[in-house]
Design a protein around this motif. Structure first.
Motif, PDB file in Angstrom:
ATOM      1  N   PRO A   1      -3.698   9.454  -3.013  1.00  0.00           N
ATOM      2  CA  PRO A   1      -4.419   8.671  -2.473  1.00  0.00           C
ATOM      3  C   PRO A   1      -5.435   7.184  -3.021  1.00  0.00           C
ATOM      4  CG  PRO A   1      -4.184  10.362  -1.351  1.00  0.00           C
ATOM      5  CD  PRO A   1      -3.908  10.503  -2.569  1.00  0.00           C
ATOM      6  N   LEU A   2      -5.545   6.275  -2.442  1.00  0.00           N
ATOM      7  CA  LEU A   2      -6.508   5.574  -2.825  1.00  0.00           C
ATOM      8  C   LEU A   2      -8.053   5.485  -2.672  1.00  0.00           C
ATOM      9  CD1 LEU A   2      -3.702   2.198  -2.039  1.00  0.00           C
ATOM     10  CD2 LEU A   2      -4.328   3.813  -4.023  1.00  0.00           C
ATOM     11  N   ARG A   3      -8.941   5.232  -3.206  1.00  0.00           N
ATOM     12  CA  ARG A   3     -10.629   5.049  -3.016  1.00  0.00           C
ATOM     13  C   ARG A   3      -9.583   2.984  -2.696  1.00  0.00           C
ATOM     14  NH1 ARG A   3     -13.839   7.639  -2.197  1.00  0.00           N
ATOM     15  NH2 ARG A   3     -15.880   7.031  -2.630  1.00  0.00           N
TER      16      ARG A   3
ATOM     17  N   VAL B   1       0.955  -0.969   0.117  1.00  0.00           N
ATOM     18  CA  VAL B   1       0.399  -0.213  -0.154  1.00  0.00           C
ATOM     19  C   VAL B   1       0.821   1.428  -0.166  1.00  0.00           C
ATOM     20  CG1 VAL B   1      -1.625   1.348   1.785  1.00  0.00           C
ATOM     21  CG2 VAL B   1      -1.960  -1.032   1.134  1.00  0.00           C
ATOM     22  N   ASP B   2       1.732   1.033   1.156  1.00  0.00           N
ATOM     23  CA  ASP B   2       2.746   1.771   0.963  1.00  0.00           C
ATOM     24  C   ASP B   2       2.983   2.731  -0.552  1.00  0.00           C
ATOM     25  OD1 ASP B   2       2.165   2.925   3.582  1.00  0.00           O
ATOM     26  OD2 ASP B   2       3.897   2.163   4.489  1.00  0.00           O
ATOM     27  N   HIS B   3       3.739   1.540  -1.575  1.00  0.00           N
ATOM     28  CA  HIS B   3       4.691   1.948  -2.527  1.00  0.00           C
ATOM     29  C   HIS B   3       3.455   2.112  -3.645  1.00  0.00           C
ATOM     30  CE1 HIS B   3       6.631   0.901  -6.239  1.00  0.00           C
ATOM     31  NE2 HIS B   3       5.491   0.316  -6.625  1.00  0.00           N
ATOM     32  N   ILE B   4       2.310   1.842  -3.479  1.00  0.00           N
ATOM     33  CA  ILE B   4       1.478   2.370  -4.909  1.00  0.00           C
ATOM     34  C   ILE B   4       1.024   3.193  -4.131  1.00  0.00           C
ATOM     35  CG2 ILE B   4      -0.920   1.960  -5.457  1.00  0.00           C
ATOM     36  CD1 ILE B   4      -0.542  -1.349  -4.339  1.00  0.00           C
ATOM     37  N   THR B   5       0.838   4.355  -2.775  1.00  0.00           N
ATOM     38  CA  THR B   5       0.174   5.735  -2.334  1.00  0.00           C
ATOM     39  C   THR B   5       1.452   6.840  -2.844  1.00  0.00           C
ATOM     40  OG1 THR B   5       0.702   4.970  -0.378  1.00  0.00           O
ATOM     41  CG2 THR B   5      -1.543   4.866  -1.118  1.00  0.00           C
ATOM     42  N   SER B   6       2.659   6.033  -2.826  1.00  0.00           N
ATOM     43  CA  SER B   6       3.489   6.437  -3.161  1.00  0.00           C
ATOM     44  C   SER B   6       3.677   7.098  -4.605  1.00  0.00           C
ATOM     45  CB  SER B   6       4.959   6.063  -2.664  1.00  0.00           C
ATOM     46  OG  SER B   6       5.260   5.465  -3.078  1.00  0.00           O
TER      47      SER B   6
ATOM     48  N   ASN C   1      -7.241  -0.371  10.522  1.00  0.00           N
ATOM     49  CA  ASN C   1      -6.322   0.153  10.124  1.00  0.00           C
ATOM     50  C   ASN C   1      -5.743   1.781  10.230  1.00  0.00           C
ATOM     51  OD1 ASN C   1      -4.308   0.434  12.515  1.00  0.00           O
ATOM     52  ND2 ASN C   1      -3.196  -1.446  11.949  1.00  0.00           N
ATOM     53  N   THR C   2      -5.331   2.768  10.787  1.00  0.00           N
ATOM     54  CA  THR C   2      -4.639   3.618  11.092  1.00  0.00           C
ATOM     55  C   THR C   2      -3.624   3.829  10.202  1.00  0.00           C
ATOM     56  OG1 THR C   2      -4.600   4.952  12.598  1.00  0.00           O
ATOM     57  CG2 THR C   2      -6.831   5.323  11.847  1.00  0.00           C
ATOM     58  N   ASP C   3      -2.327   2.653  10.714  1.00  0.00           N
ATOM     59  CA  ASP C   3      -1.847   2.135  10.157  1.00  0.00           C
ATOM     60  C   ASP C   3      -0.974   1.737   8.951  1.00  0.00           C
ATOM     61  OD1 ASP C   3      -0.955   3.746  13.102  1.00  0.00           O
ATOM     62  OD2 ASP C   3      -0.798   2.309  14.760  1.00  0.00           O
ATOM     63  N   SER C   4      -2.061   1.243   8.155  1.00  0.00           N
ATOM     64  CA  SER C   4      -2.099   0.199   7.419  1.00  0.00           C
ATOM     65  C   SER C   4      -1.308   1.142   6.156  1.00  0.00           C
ATOM     66  CB  SER C   4      -3.288   0.283   7.083  1.00  0.00           C
ATOM     67  OG  SER C   4      -4.082   0.951   6.520  1.00  0.00           O
ATOM     68  N   GLY C   5      -1.472   2.449   6.406  1.00  0.00           N
ATOM     69  CA  GLY C   5      -0.644   3.038   4.865  1.00  0.00           C
ATOM     70  C   GLY C   5      -1.767   3.734   4.348  1.00  0.00           C
TER      71      GLY C   5
END
Length: 60
Positions: free
Chosen positions: A26-28, A17-22, A44-48
Motif C-alpha cells: 500500500p502507498l501513502r 500504480v499497480d506495479h508499485i503497489t504489487s 477514483n477507487t479504480d485507480s489501483g
C-alpha cells in the motif's frame, strides 16, 4: 507521480500504480487540493489505490 498528458486516460497511470503497489504494498499518497488533473485519479477507487491512503492537502 507525473504522467505525460498524451498518456492520460489510457491506463498508463493505473499500470504504474499497480506495479508499485504489487512490489511495495500500500502507498501513502498526498495530493494537493488544487491538483485538478491528478486528484480525480487518486480519488477514483479504480485507480489501483483501493488499499492505499490518499490525503488531499491544500497548498500553503
Amino acid at each position: 507521480m507525473f504522467l505525460d498528458p498524451a498518456h492520460h486516460g489510457k491506463g498508463s497511470g493505473r499500470a504504474m500504480v499497480d506495479h508499485i503497489t504489487s512490489a511495495k504494498g500500500p502507498l501513502r499518497v498526498e495530493v494537493f487540493a488544487q491538483n485538478t488533473i491528478g486528484r480525480p485519479f487518486y480519488e477514483n477507487t479504480d485507480s489501483g489505490l483501493k488499499k492505499s491512503i490518499c490525503t488531499i492537502r491544500r497548498a500553503k
